[in-house]
Design a protein around this motif. Structure first.
Motif, PDB file in Angstrom:
ATOM      1  N   ASN A 185      28.201  25.041  -8.955  1.00 44.82           N
ATOM      2  CA  ASN A 185      27.270  25.572  -7.966  1.00 44.82           C
ATOM      3  C   ASN A 185      26.257  24.539  -7.484  1.00 44.82           C
ATOM      4  O   ASN A 185      25.785  24.619  -6.348  1.00 44.82           O
ATOM      5  CB  ASN A 185      26.564  26.806  -8.524  1.00 44.82           C
ATOM      6  CG  ASN A 185      27.411  28.049  -8.417  1.00 44.82           C
ATOM      7  OD1 ASN A 185      27.284  28.820  -7.475  1.00 44.82           O
ATOM      8  ND2 ASN A 185      28.302  28.244  -9.382  1.00 44.82           N
ATOM      9  N   MET A 232      22.881  29.563  -4.009  1.00 50.18           N
ATOM     10  CA  MET A 232      23.637  28.756  -4.968  1.00 50.18           C
ATOM     11  C   MET A 232      22.707  27.937  -5.864  1.00 50.18           C
ATOM     12  O   MET A 232      22.947  27.798  -7.066  1.00 50.18           O
ATOM     13  CB  MET A 232      24.583  27.810  -4.230  1.00 50.18           C
ATOM     14  CG  MET A 232      25.882  28.441  -3.792  1.00 50.18           C
ATOM     15  SD  MET A 232      27.072  27.168  -3.280  1.00 50.18           S
ATOM     16  CE  MET A 232      28.497  28.204  -2.928  1.00 50.18           C
ATOM     17  N   GLY A 240      32.083  27.309   0.576  1.00 52.50           N
ATOM     18  CA  GLY A 240      31.203  27.996  -0.366  1.00 52.50           C
ATOM     19  C   GLY A 240      31.871  29.192  -1.009  1.00 52.50           C
ATOM     20  O   GLY A 240      31.707  29.450  -2.207  1.00 52.50           O
ATOM     21  N   ASN A 242      32.546  29.917  -4.989  1.00 53.49           N
ATOM     22  CA  ASN A 242      32.161  31.156  -5.670  1.00 53.49           C
ATOM     23  C   ASN A 242      33.341  31.780  -6.398  1.00 53.49           C
ATOM     24  O   ASN A 242      33.218  32.234  -7.545  1.00 53.49           O
ATOM     25  CB  ASN A 242      31.600  32.162  -4.655  1.00 53.49           C
ATOM     26  CG  ASN A 242      30.293  31.688  -4.036  1.00 53.49           C
ATOM     27  OD1 ASN A 242      29.506  31.031  -4.700  1.00 53.49           O
ATOM     28  ND2 ASN A 242      30.068  32.018  -2.780  1.00 53.49           N
ATOM     29  N   ASP A 278      26.962  35.918  -4.303  1.00 50.39           N
ATOM     30  CA  ASP A 278      27.230  34.683  -3.561  1.00 50.39           C
ATOM     31  C   ASP A 278      28.490  34.812  -2.716  1.00 50.39           C
ATOM     32  O   ASP A 278      28.521  34.370  -1.561  1.00 50.39           O
ATOM     33  CB  ASP A 278      27.420  33.515  -4.542  1.00 50.39           C
ATOM     34  CG  ASP A 278      26.089  32.913  -4.958  1.00 50.39           C
ATOM     35  OD1 ASP A 278      25.079  33.226  -4.310  1.00 50.39           O
ATOM     36  OD2 ASP A 278      26.070  32.153  -5.928  1.00 50.39           O
TER      37      ASP A 278
END
Length: 297
Positions: free
Chosen positions: A27, A53, A131, A135, A161
């Motif tokens: 992260n 994050m 992203g 996750n 997230d």
């Protein structure tokens, strides 16, 4: 029995520490990439996802440190149960740390609502997709088996997230095909709501441990013990948790046994029941006969 339970707790702690450390590293990398992209391409939603994050990564670092300390602390002396209370404390602190991030996102979203800015929706979409991949990779690392409180906290964060990344992707598609720039700050507010929900879950679970809420149904435990042969009544019963993995009980039982051997067997049966059915690993059981002769173990 106590030695076996301590070994099991140590093994779970080591596994938890490895997972949390890896998720924190993943992260932190995602935060750097998304923050740079959000600032370069003008998306407050992507900046919000990046901050989400970051705070998650910090939460995992704190949780990792708490897990390592608890795992390496040996019960005895001043800390008779070790330092396992650090786990709920770290989880509570993580929940509190989510609050300032929400304030920033709401404020920045309001500013973008008043003065919309141009967004490079294509590049933002690429980074948001990256992203989401990060996750999902983190969720994969954590899932499987029984999770500790800090692992569950991290899991909730990661689900939030993932939802935030999906929201950013959808908002960028809206901007690309409709030129509706306000979709970006609206998405940031949605992310802020997800963060608040994560904080509530984490604070509720850690708070229940701090305020000595029972991790199991006390009435169910009472009924199960009363069903054992030799138990007359339960005069006193308290159950609480030191951490998400260590539950403690104090029980005062009036029995109908006729010999010391039968009483010892009853105490052993109560311990076995608590461990096998309710995962209560530390219990003090006091058995009192009608003559009020005490057996404490």
């Amino acid at each position: 029995m106590a030695s076996h339970e301590h070994d099991r707790a140590a093994e779970q702690g080591e596994r938890s520490a490895r997972k949390l450390g890896l998720v924190a590293a993943i992260n932190l990398v995602g935060f750097i990439i998304e923050l740079a992209g959000g600032l370069m391409f003008g998306s407050v939603a992507l900046v919000g996802d990046a901050l989400h994050m970051l705070f998650d990564a910090l939460a995992y670092v704190i949780a990792y440190g708490a897990t390592v300390i608890a795992r390496r602390s040996n019960p005895g002396g001043r800390w008779s149960y070790g330092l396992h209370r650090i786990e709920p404390f770290a989880a509570f602190l993580n929940g509190v740390l989510l609050v300032p991030m929400v304030g920033y996102l709401v404020w920045e979203s309001y500013q973008r609502y008043l003065s919309p800015v141009d967004i490079d929706a294509g590049m933002t979409l690429v980074l948001a997709t990256g992203g989401l991949v990060i996750n999902l990779a983190s969720v994969y690392v954590l899932q499987g088996g029984e999770m500790s409180l800090n692992e569950r906290g991290a899991f909730y964060h990661l689900l939030g997230d993932a939802g935030a990344s999906i929201a950013v992707i959808v908002s960028m598609l809206v901007v690309m095909y409709t030129d509706f720039l306000i979709a970006d700050p609206l998405t940031a507010v949605l992310i802020a709501m997800l963060i608040i929900w994560s904080a509530i879950i984490l604070l509720r679970e850690s708070g229940a441990i701090f305020f000595q809420g029972s991790p199991v149904d006390v009435d169910e435990v009472r009924a199960s013990i009363e069903d054992l042969d030799g138990v007359e009544t339960i005069e006193d019963l308290h159950i609480w948790a030191l951490s998400s993995q260590i539950s403690v009980a104090s029980i005062y039982v009036e029995d109908a046994t006729s010999s010391l051997e039968e009483r010892d067997s009853l105490v052993a049966d109560i311990h076995d029941l608590l461990t096998s059915e309710f995962d209560i690993t530390h219990a003090t059981v006091e058995v009192v006969a009608e003559s009020h002769e005490h057996t404490l173990t």
